[in-house]
Scaffold this motif. Structure first.
Motif, mmCIF file in Angstrom:
data_model
loop_
_atom_site.group_PDB
_atom_site.id
_atom_site.type_symbol
_atom_site.label_atom_id
_atom_site.label_comp_id
_atom_site.label_asym_id
_atom_site.label_seq_id
_atom_site.Cartn_x
_atom_site.Cartn_y
_atom_site.Cartn_z
ATOM 1 N N LEU A 49 0.869 -1.177 0.000
ATOM 2 C CA LEU A 49 0.000 0.000 0.000
ATOM 3 C C LEU A 49 0.908 1.229 0.000
ATOM 4 C CD1 LEU A 49 -2.049 -1.452 2.941
ATOM 5 C CD2 LEU A 49 -2.711 -1.589 0.540
ATOM 6 N N LEU A 50 0.844 2.013 -1.061
ATOM 7 C CA LEU A 50 1.775 3.125 -1.154
ATOM 8 C C LEU A 50 1.138 4.368 -1.752
ATOM 9 C CD1 LEU A 50 4.171 2.398 -4.129
ATOM 10 C CD2 LEU A 50 2.596 0.679 -3.330
ATOM 11 N N THR A 51 1.758 5.491 -1.444
ATOM 12 C CA THR A 51 1.388 6.779 -2.026
ATOM 13 C C THR A 51 2.670 7.554 -2.272
ATOM 14 O OG1 THR A 51 -0.713 6.831 -0.814
ATOM 15 C CG2 THR A 51 0.067 8.901 -1.736
ATOM 16 N N ILE A 52 2.780 8.117 -3.476
ATOM 17 C CA ILE A 52 3.946 8.931 -3.825
ATOM 18 C C ILE A 52 3.446 10.288 -4.291
ATOM 19 C CG2 ILE A 52 6.065 9.075 -5.195
ATOM 20 C CD1 ILE A 52 5.933 6.069 -5.582
ATOM 21 N N GLY A 53 3.999 11.357 -3.713
ATOM 22 C CA GLY A 53 3.584 12.707 -4.070
ATOM 23 C C GLY A 53 4.775 13.613 -4.272
ATOM 24 N N TYR A 54 4.531 14.725 -4.956
ATOM 25 C CA TYR A 54 5.639 15.641 -5.214
ATOM 26 C C TYR A 54 5.142 17.063 -5.437
ATOM 27 C CZ TYR A 54 4.284 15.003 -10.142
ATOM 28 O OH TYR A 54 3.595 14.953 -11.325
ATOM 29 N N THR A 55 6.048 17.980 -5.197
ATOM 30 C CA THR A 55 5.895 19.401 -5.505
ATOM 31 C C THR A 55 7.189 19.804 -6.220
ATOM 32 O OG1 THR A 55 6.944 20.152 -3.458
ATOM 33 C CG2 THR A 55 4.567 19.721 -3.373
ATOM 34 N N PRO A 56 7.324 21.049 -6.650
ATOM 35 C CA PRO A 56 8.609 21.431 -7.260
ATOM 36 C C PRO A 56 9.809 21.199 -6.343
ATOM 37 C CG PRO A 56 6.945 23.071 -7.763
ATOM 38 C CD PRO A 56 6.316 22.129 -6.788
ATOM 39 N N LYS A 57 9.614 21.259 -5.018
ATOM 40 C CA LYS A 57 10.744 21.155 -4.090
ATOM 41 C C LYS A 57 11.045 19.727 -3.641
ATOM 42 C CE LYS A 57 11.596 24.137 -0.885
ATOM 43 N NZ LYS A 57 11.474 25.003 0.328
ATOM 44 N N TYR A 58 10.006 18.965 -3.319
ATOM 45 C CA TYR A 58 10.230 17.659 -2.701
ATOM 46 C C TYR A 58 9.399 16.556 -3.358
ATOM 47 C CZ TYR A 58 12.298 20.339 1.164
ATOM 48 O OH TYR A 58 13.067 21.172 1.912
ATOM 49 N N THR A 59 9.948 15.347 -3.281
ATOM 50 C CA THR A 59 9.199 14.130 -3.610
ATOM 51 C C THR A 59 9.157 13.266 -2.356
ATOM 52 O OG1 THR A 59 9.809 14.130 -5.950
ATOM 53 C CG2 THR A 59 9.157 12.021 -4.995
ATOM 54 N N VAL A 60 7.974 12.780 -2.021
ATOM 55 C CA VAL A 60 7.786 11.950 -0.823
ATOM 56 C C VAL A 60 7.127 10.637 -1.240
ATOM 57 C CG1 VAL A 60 6.682 11.763 1.439
ATOM 58 C CG2 VAL A 60 7.525 13.987 0.647
ATOM 59 N N ALA A 61 7.678 9.532 -0.762
ATOM 60 C CA ALA A 61 7.089 8.216 -1.028
ATOM 61 C C ALA A 61 6.881 7.497 0.301
ATOM 62 C CB ALA A 61 7.986 7.394 -1.942
ATOM 63 N N VAL A 62 5.708 6.891 0.454
ATOM 64 C CA VAL A 62 5.356 6.188 1.696
ATOM 65 C C VAL A 62 4.823 4.808 1.342
ATOM 66 C CG1 VAL A 62 3.913 6.213 3.755
ATOM 67 C CG2 VAL A 62 4.783 8.368 2.837
ATOM 68 N N TRP A 63 5.272 3.802 2.083
ATOM 69 C CA TRP A 63 4.817 2.418 1.876
ATOM 70 C C TRP A 63 4.389 1.799 3.189
ATOM 71 C CZ3 TRP A 63 7.008 -1.899 4.229
ATOM 72 C CH2 TRP A 63 6.548 -3.155 3.794
#
Length: 744
Positions: A529-543
């Motif tokens: 179960l995962l979600t990956i998100g991003y903005t111009p500054k950061y990318t965040v991935a959670v599992w």
């Protein structure tokens, strides 16, 4: 005159002796060259965060704590105390102190208490061999002391001593003892602490810190004060410094070496100092978030989690939380969830849409078809098990529909998702394209979360791909331009504008947040179960999931999904990162009217204004209208029959399609109640022909043909066994399936 001759002869004699000694030295030096490599032993590793705070110390490759002392420390009180205690004439002798040797011989012959005559240089020579102390070995050490003095400066020799002296157990070196026993760097030691550490090498087993079990063992303050008294007696310490150091009560801290980032520490194999980009404050906050979240997911049978945060511009990893708790032995906390292979679920779909935008297969508002699809025996299904028919490309991606993604990837051919992953050099993509087939788009590939996050960072960086790292001083690889800034911008807007109703479970986290582009993923059986998100500054991935590979389970009738389980944590992490900017629209995107008609015959009936990429011409691919789509359009009444498409340029290709059996579904087992009459156990037979003549024929096993019409359902009883069913059109084209009937 006589005296002058005497002194001249004495000088000549002395010079001759000196010359002879030098000749002997150089001759022996040639025969027995100095091997000082033995003094350069493997070092421990000191790992620092992005603000140069020490966050971990790792033992050397041979299991010792060896931390080299820094040159600036030698010019401090450390040098003064060490020389005063160990070798007060260090600066004036040539490695061997003859007066000390004579004094030691006289004392040892006349007293029971033995004293030594080894200089610091001689002790360094002994450290190169660590052999038993015999007379012959002593002579060798004296010669090697002269060699050391010849080749190295006094500060270099003292550094050798301070880095190799034994401090008890597996602790070697003054700096190592400082970190181990007091938890601080040598530059921060007090005079008392320096004095105590200086005393240890004389007798490491007796003087090193212990957890005292009996009163006979001297405590460290007694050892420290005895050394201070001796230095004071030599007038090498002022009364004021002596009194202050004597009164100070020091205590050893019995603690493990710092290791705040155990998963990273395990990966670093270099020695010496290692600078990382880890933000320890953020790292600790995310660690706490995951630990807290896992406690709430026990009823879902979810016990592990990991997260990563990448700074997009530099591709520095600022948070690397590989598990919810490294020390959780019950649930395998030492596993690295950022390197482990997990199913990406639907998280790879955005890359298919980006490529499709670049190839002219879609624009954000162009219609795509979400209808049943059969590919070489593989039938992808949506998570909801339902089909929505005609939807825009934007809706298809936001709703994470499987069929449109698989179909677009098929039409991309050599520009497919497989080719993109190959360009990115994904480590787990080791098989041929045919091996993965259509399932690749839906998560049919084990993919480390770190590498998945790197792919999303590419979307944030305008299509430029680069690997991320937590090592500050690394050689960065050459960036790869895989996607265009225009396609990544359009996809980012689609992902950021997902319908809020779909995210009711995380709405509380999303309110008043900065705009975030994100995609969720849920693997088969909800294992990953995962979600990956991003903005111009950061990318965040959670599992979230289980390192054991166990599936999650429903909790009070609620299924675990990437949206419900992982997304709330992702949004909390973005809150920790503060207010985020959004992307600036790149050049090369304009607003333009596009046709939304499924099939354009004479003129477009439905226009809509859309954002399109300049220079990309829409591709009217005949294969867009596969048999399933044509049958869907007929069923919906949007297409009377295939003959209404006679004037379309793709008509000949569409007419060549084999008939499509939409019911029953090939390979499926149908179960009926044996108590029911046959009339209630009939099987629906439905087939679409793409010939001008709509007549079709059903062949069931070896029975006589059944005549019917394209698109017209007919019901027929099939006995409880295996059946071979064929649909034949007027052009003699055949579609065959096999089904299984059973009655219970």
């Amino acid at each position: 005159m006589l005296h002058e001759d005497y002194y001249m002869k004495l000088i000549k004699y002395s010079l001759s002796v000196l010359l002879l000694i030098c000749m002997i030295f150089f001759f022996l030096n040639y025969l027995f060259p100095l091997n000082s490599n033995r003094l350069n032993k493997p070092q421990s590793t000191l790992i620092y965060d992005n603000t140069h705070h020490l966050i971990a110390i790792k033992l050397s490759s041979d299991g010792f704590l060896r931390i080299p002392i820094k040159p600036k420390v030698l010019n401090s009180k450390v040098k003064k105390i060490v020389l005063a205690y160990e070798d007060q004439y260090f600066e004036s002798h040539f490695g061997v102190n003859l007066l000390s040797i004579v004094r030691a011989l006289w004392s040892n012959l006349n007293n029971k208490k033995k004293i030594g005559a080894s200089t610091i240089t001689m002790q360094v020579a002994r450290m190169m061999h660590n052999k038993p102390r015999t007379l012959s070995q002593k002579v060798i050490e004296m010669f090697q002391s002269l060699q050391l003095e010849f080749y190295y400066s006094k500060d270099e020799i003292l550094t050798f001593y301070l880095n190799n002296a034994p401090y008890g157990g597996n602790v070697e070196g003054f700096a190592s003892a400082s970190f181990k026993y007091f938890g601080i760097a040598p530059s921060s030691l007090s005079l008392s602490q320096i004095a105590y550490l200086t005393s240890i090498p004389k007798n490491p087993n007796a003087n090193r810190p212990k957890i005292f079990k009996n009163k006979k063992t001297r405590d460290i303050n007694t050892i420290k004060n005895r050394l201070l008294k001796r230095i004071k007696a030599l007038k090498l310490l002022s009364q004021e410094d002596y009194q202050r150091a004597k009164e100070e009560k020091i205590a050893v801290i019995f603690q493990n070496l710092p290791n705040k980032i155990p998963h990273i520490t395990a990966q670093i194999n270099t020695q010496g100092e290692v600078e990382t980009s880890i933000n320890m404050h953020l790292q600790a906050q995310i660690q706490a978030l995951l630990t807290s979240r896992i406690k709430t997911l026990k009823n879902f049978n979810i016990h592990n989690a990991s997260a990563i945060v990448i700074e997009n511009k530099s591709m520095n990893i600022v948070a690397y939380v590989a598990s919810q708790d490294f020390y959780d032995a019950k649930y395998g906390g030492q596993n690295d969830g950022l390197k482990s292979l997990v199913s990406p679920g639907s998280t790879l779909k955005p890359f298919v849409y980006a490529r499709a935008l670049e190839q002219g297969l879609i624009t954000p508002l162009k219609k795509v078809f979400d209808v049943p699809l059969f590919i070489a025996g593989y039938q992808p299904l949506n998570y909801s098990k339902e089909y929505l028919g005609e939807v825009t490309a934007t809706e298809a991606l936001q709703l994470s529909l499987n069929i449109p993604a698989v179909e677009l990837d098929r039409l991309l051919k050599n520009k497919s998702l497989y080719a993109l992953l190959k360009q990115a050099d994904i480590s787990s993509l080791t098989q041929s394209k045919s091996y993965y087939g259509a399932s690749l788009t839906l998560g049919g590939l084990g993919l480390p979360l770190k590498e998945n996050a790197q792919l999303f960072a590419m979307l944030a960086n305008g299509g430029v791909y680069q690997k991320a790292s937590y090592l500050k001083n690394r050689t960065k690889e050459k960036p790869k331009k895989i996607l265009s800034p225009q396609s990544t911008y359009l996809v980012s807007n689609i992902l950021a504008d997902a319908p809020r109703l779909s995210f009711s479970s995380t709405w509380e986290q999303m309110q008043s947040m900065s705009r975030i582009a994100f995609k969720t993923g849920t693997s088969a059986h909800a294992k990953d179960l995962l979600t990956i998100g991003y903005t111009p500054k950061y990318t965040v991935a959670v599992w979230f999931g289980n390192f054991s590979g166990a599936s999650s389970k429903k909790n009070q009738g609620v299924s675990a999904t990437g949206l419900k389980i992982a997304s709330p944590t992702l949004f909390k992490i973005f809150r920790l990162l503060g207010k985020q900017p959004w992307f600036t629209k790149p050049k090369g995107i304009i607003k333009k009217d596009i046709c939304q008609d499924a099939i354009v015959l004479k003129q477009c009936k439905n226009y809509v204004q859309d954002e399109v990429i300049v220079g990309i011409k829409p591709k009217e691919v005949c294969q867009n209208m596969r048999a399933e789509v044509l049958s869907y359009l007929q069923k919906q009444g949007k297409l009377n029959s295939i003959t209404s498409l006679k004037n379309h340029r793709c008509y000949q290709e569409w007419q060549s399609y084999k008939p499509l059996i939409t019911s029953p579904i090939g390979g499926k087992t149908y179960t009926h109640n044996q108590l029911l009459p046959k009339e209630f156990k009939k099987t629906k037979l439905e087939c679409y022909s793409f010939e001008e003549n709509s007549t079709i024929y059903w062949l069931i096993d070896n029975q006589a043909p059944i005549k019917s019409t394209s698109g017209k359902a007919l019901y027929h009883y099939l006995s409880p066994t295996m059946h071979n069913i064929s649909c034949i059109d007027e052009g003699a084209k055949v579609r065959k399936i096999r089904i299984f009937n059973e009655e219970l």
